[in-house]
Motif scaffolding. Structure first.
Motif, PDB file in Angstrom:
ATOM      1  N   TYR A 234      -0.654  -7.067  -3.283  1.00  0.00           N
ATOM      2  CA  TYR A 234      -1.724  -7.404  -2.346  1.00  0.00           C
ATOM      3  C   TYR A 234      -2.806  -8.294  -2.938  1.00  0.00           C
ATOM      4  O   TYR A 234      -3.512  -8.983  -2.197  1.00  0.00           O
TER       5      TYR A 234
ATOM      6  N   VAL B 298      -3.845   2.082  -2.354  1.00  0.00           N
ATOM      7  CA  VAL B 298      -2.495   1.725  -2.808  1.00  0.00           C
ATOM      8  C   VAL B 298      -1.996   2.766  -3.797  1.00  0.00           C
ATOM      9  O   VAL B 298      -2.777   3.387  -4.524  1.00  0.00           O
TER      10      VAL B 298
ATOM     11  N   LEU C  65      -9.331  -2.924  -2.820  1.00  0.00           N
ATOM     12  CA  LEU C  65      -8.263  -1.967  -3.113  1.00  0.00           C
ATOM     13  C   LEU C  65      -8.823  -0.795  -3.897  1.00  0.00           C
ATOM     14  O   LEU C  65      -9.772  -0.946  -4.681  1.00  0.00           O
TER      15      LEU C  65
ATOM     16  N   ALA D 277      -0.535  -2.502  -6.018  1.00  0.00           N
ATOM     17  CA  ALA D 277      -1.752  -3.319  -5.900  1.00  0.00           C
ATOM     18  C   ALA D 277      -1.454  -4.793  -6.150  1.00  0.00           C
ATOM     19  O   ALA D 277      -2.026  -5.672  -5.495  1.00  0.00           O
TER      20      ALA D 277
ATOM     21  N   ALA E 228       0.856   1.998   0.881  1.00  0.00           N
ATOM     22  CA  ALA E 228      -0.494   1.473   1.058  1.00  0.00           C
ATOM     23  C   ALA E 228      -1.001   1.878   2.433  1.00  0.00           C
ATOM     24  O   ALA E 228      -0.254   1.858   3.409  1.00  0.00           O
TER      25      ALA E 228
END
Length: 782
Positions: free
Chosen positions: A273, A264, A315, A270, A340
């Motif tokens: 998500y 990301v 991530l 971030a 992303a």
């Protein structure tokens, strides 16, 4: 250079500094503080340390020593600082200088890991007035590649893969300027003299950094899978929000359902998500830039195929300039820019990561079965491949899942000096360990030793690390006679001693080693999927007692063994383990039970026959297999696509009801430390038939295991007050927290992993430490 008479009150001292002090800007740092204080002398590298001499007033040298520790560069770690007085020169240099490196036979220094590009370099990367504007290989003393480009020590440019790129005049000026941030930065380069970036597909090649980046962004936007050469190897990338692209990537990698990681742009992206706290944000942003497993947002834009069925998502933030450029607009181009990307190692499942030009030609773009549609490539060679690291954050501390880029090969201090040992690790999540004096160096992640290609990657990595360390005089391997790593060690040992180490013993000692507590009595709770036992059965639910001799152990408790019907088939099919547990508990296989309906009539008949006859049924005391059995009983997972899938999904289910009380489940603990799950299985089946929610029972099962662990430890500990929790089962955060809480409440000190993984990725450290201790014990007897 002018010479000046030494001052009357002048003294001269020689400093020898060991630790992570090469490749991290330590010599420029020394030069700066010595110059600030008006001291004369020199600093340089040898193969094992940084050496320096300073001369001037005693008070200023004392201040120099204080600042040497207090202001150490962010990536440096001082292990030892040795200072001696030497005779002051009657004629001394008028300044302070950096001298040429001096190789010293037999001496070595820790190799620094690869570090994410720093904020100063990122600012230059996006500053149109800077000469490194949009240069994909911008770096300085404080950041960039290290481990993956080093061919030999001392760490100087000729000993790296940057040796082929001659510095231009401006880079050379920066490199030799003590006041510059790139003073002695070995990977220094610029657009005029550095590596180049290009885009290649089956029918086209695009050169020039911005043109290559634009072509990559366009391909990704169109749903293509693009291989991207990074710091430690190639990645495969695709859009994280496009289901078809992710499904295609899974098919090409033969990945099954195992989750992918997502790159990301920044923390703001971030947050779309995943949920994370300040500590998790700090780990995401740390110089190591690992993949961090986080709680997935329910309605995120992530394609379902990225992490199917998982409440977590891995991530990571950009760690190379190429990542930053790829997630930013190309100036003057109106094109879609990703924020992303799915980013996974470029390899088919069970194969090692691609990292060479030959890999790009023959594995990534081969016409018969290409892994990708295009490649964003460059010509800076990677000497040592290194996959991404993976961590979870538990109670504000890192729990390593995979220790690789950003961490490897930083050593663990064993606290004892022994002969050089090569420990070859386990069969899954393989890493190896090479000791050098008191330092234990773990490799980056190699992978599962199931293919010839992975074995070759293992052998190459051993050779690379051995070239810049001492050749091992002793080897260590797992006790399992079928492990490829053991077989490899037996073939290579020659006249050298080979120590065969019990699997769960190695887990416990790896935990002691990372905490610097070798030789302390401990009760080690070692829970995992499978490990070869001293009685030639499958262990995995072990309670071991270690005294002052950490290289010896006694098995003082364990999970009651049950048959493993079909061997590896039971590992792939949790319903088989559930049927075995039902068999042991005396419960009929009725059609209202999930594992019974999961099997075909033929499979049920075969499994019953195996259990009745004992054919193909090795006794198994594995806690990991008990988790599989419970996952099957509760209808969570009957067949797995990747290791640990059933247990991971069971933990997620339990976590959803962790605060909801349910019927009490108990695993009986006998006086001899044996944990018997039969009563718990009977109670669970009764509760299911009474309509209790599976999530509630999953949560109560975790509580029951933690209670049983505490009870068993109390029964066998005697005067020992130290307990270690290790093995792959303790990647389960819910169980880890419960066990630690109950044990601490019972008055025990509890050790958990923060440096090496609890899974088999940390196994080699324990093997190495046991081998060193064995060698020292043998030497005392001679």
């Amino acid at each position: 250079m002018t010479d000046t008479l030494v001052q009357i009150d002048s003294v001269r001292r020689r400093f020898t500094v060991t630790g992570v002090v090469q490749g991290v800007g330590f010599r420029p740092f020394v030069h700066r503080i010595a110059t600030d204080l008006g001291l004369t002398g020199f600093v340089g590298n040898d193969s094992g340390a940084v050496f320096l001499e300073v001369q001037g007033p005693a008070a200023r040298i004392d201040e120099f020593r204080r600042r040497l520790r207090a202001e150490v560069p962010p990536l440096a770690v001082i292990s030892t600082l040795h200072v001696v007085d030497v005779d002051a020169d009657t004629l001394c240099d008028s300044g302070f200088r950096i001298v040429e490196s001096q190789p010293v036979a037999g001496a070595t220094t820790p190799i620094p890991p690869d570090i994410a590009v720093c904020d100063d370099c990122i600012a230059e990367l996006f500053d149109p007035s800077d000469r490194r504007y949009r240069h994909p290989f911008v770096t300085c003393t404080n950041c960039g590649p290290r481990f993956t480009i080093i061919r030999a020590l001392p760490y100087d440019r000729p000993a790296t893969t940057m040796s082929a790129f001659a510095m231009c005049e401006r880079c050379a000026t920066e490199y030799h300027d003590p006041a510059d941030r790139r003073f002695h930065a070995q990977p220094i380069a610029c657009p005029d003299c550095g590596p180049t970036l290009w885009f290649a597909a089956h029918t086209e090649r695009v050169t020039g950094s911005d043109a290559a980046l634009r072509a990559t962004q366009q391909a990704l936007a169109a749903g293509a899978v693009v291989a991207i050469k990074g710091v430690g190897g190639y990645h495969l990338a695709c859009r994280a929000d496009e289901e078809a692209a992710v499904v295609a990537l899974r098919a090409r990698k033969a990945r099954g359902a195992k989750p992918f990681a997502v790159l990301v742009r920044d923390l703001d992206v971030a947050r779309r998500y995943a949920h994370f706290d300040a500590t998790e944000a700090a780990v995401l942003s740390s110089p190591a830039r690992p993949i961090v497993l986080l709680r997935r947002r329910r309605h995120s834009p992530l394609a379902e195929a990225v992490a199917p069925g998982s409440p977590l998502v891995g991530l990571m933030l950009p760690y190379s300039p190429i990542h930053h450029l790829l997630l930013a607009p190309v100036p003057g181009v109106a094109a879609p820019v990703p924020d992303a990307l799915v980013l996974t190692s470029a390899n088919r499942s069970d194969d090692p990561i691609c990292f060479t030009e030959d890999d790009a030609v023959h594995r990534l773009l081969r016409p018969s079965a290409p892994l990708c549609d295009a490649v964003l490539d460059h010509d800076r060679p990677i000497h040592v491949p290194c996959d991404d690291s993976v961590v979870r954050v538990v109670d504000d501390r890192e729990l390593p899942i995979r220790r690789s880029r950003g961490y490897a090969p930083l050593p663990v201090d064993l606290g004892l000096d022994g002969p050089p040992v090569l420990a070859v690790g386990g069969e899954l999540k393989n890493t190896f360990c090479l000791t050098d004096g008191a330092r234990a160096y773990l490799s980056g992640h190699i992978g599962d030793m199931e293919t010839l290609e992975t074995l070759r990657a293992f052998e190459r990595a051993v050779g690379q690390l051995s070239e810049i360390r001492h050749e091992p005089v002793r080897l260590a391997a797992d006790l399992h006679p079928g492990y490829h790593t053991r077989n490899w060690a037996e073939r290579r040992a020659g006249d050298r001693p080979l120590d065969l180490i019990q699997h769960h013993h190695a887990h416990v000692v790896s935990l002691l080693a990372e905490h610097g507590r070798l030789g302390e009595p401990v009760i080690g709770v070692s829970f995992d999927g499978t490990g070869y036992g001293c009685d030639q059965t499958i262990w995995g639910g072990e309670i071991l007692k270690l005294g002052p001799d950490s290289h010896r152990f006694v098995r003082v408790g364990h999970l009651l063994p049950v048959p493993l019907p079909g061997g590896d088939a039971a590992v792939r099919n949790p319903w088989r383990m559930a049927l075995s547990q039902l068999w042991m508990a005396g419960i009929d296989w009725t059609s209202d039970l999930h594992p019974v309906t999961a099997a075909t009539p033929a499979e049920l008949q075969l499994t019953r026959s195996q259990l009745e006859s004992g054919t193909g049924c090795v006794p198994c005391s594995s806690m990991g297999r008990l988790f599989d059995a419970v996952a099957s009983l509760l209808g969570v997972r009957q067949r797995i696509d990747y290791e640990g899938q059933a247990a991971i999904e069971l933990e997620a289910l339990a976590d959803s009801m962790a605060d909801t009380a349910g019927p009490e489940l108990r695993l009986a603990v006998r006086l001899d430390g044996v944990i018997d799950p039969a009563g718990m299985v009977r109670a669970m089946v009764s509760a299911l038939r009474a309509g209790v929610l599976p999530a509630v029972l999953a949560a109560e099962f975790h509580v029951a295991v933690a209670v049983a662990v505490t009870d068993a430890v109390r029964k066998v500990a005697g005067p020992v007050r130290l307990v270690g929790l290790t093995g792959g089962v303790f990647q389960n955060v819910l169980l880890l927290r419960r066990c630690r809480q109950y044990l601490q409440q019972a008055g025990f000190e509890v050790l958990t992993h923060h440096t090496v993984p609890p899974n088999d990725g940390g196994l080699a450290l324990g093997q190495a430490a046991i081998s060193v201790l064995t060698a020292l014990a043998e030497a005392e007897l001679r």
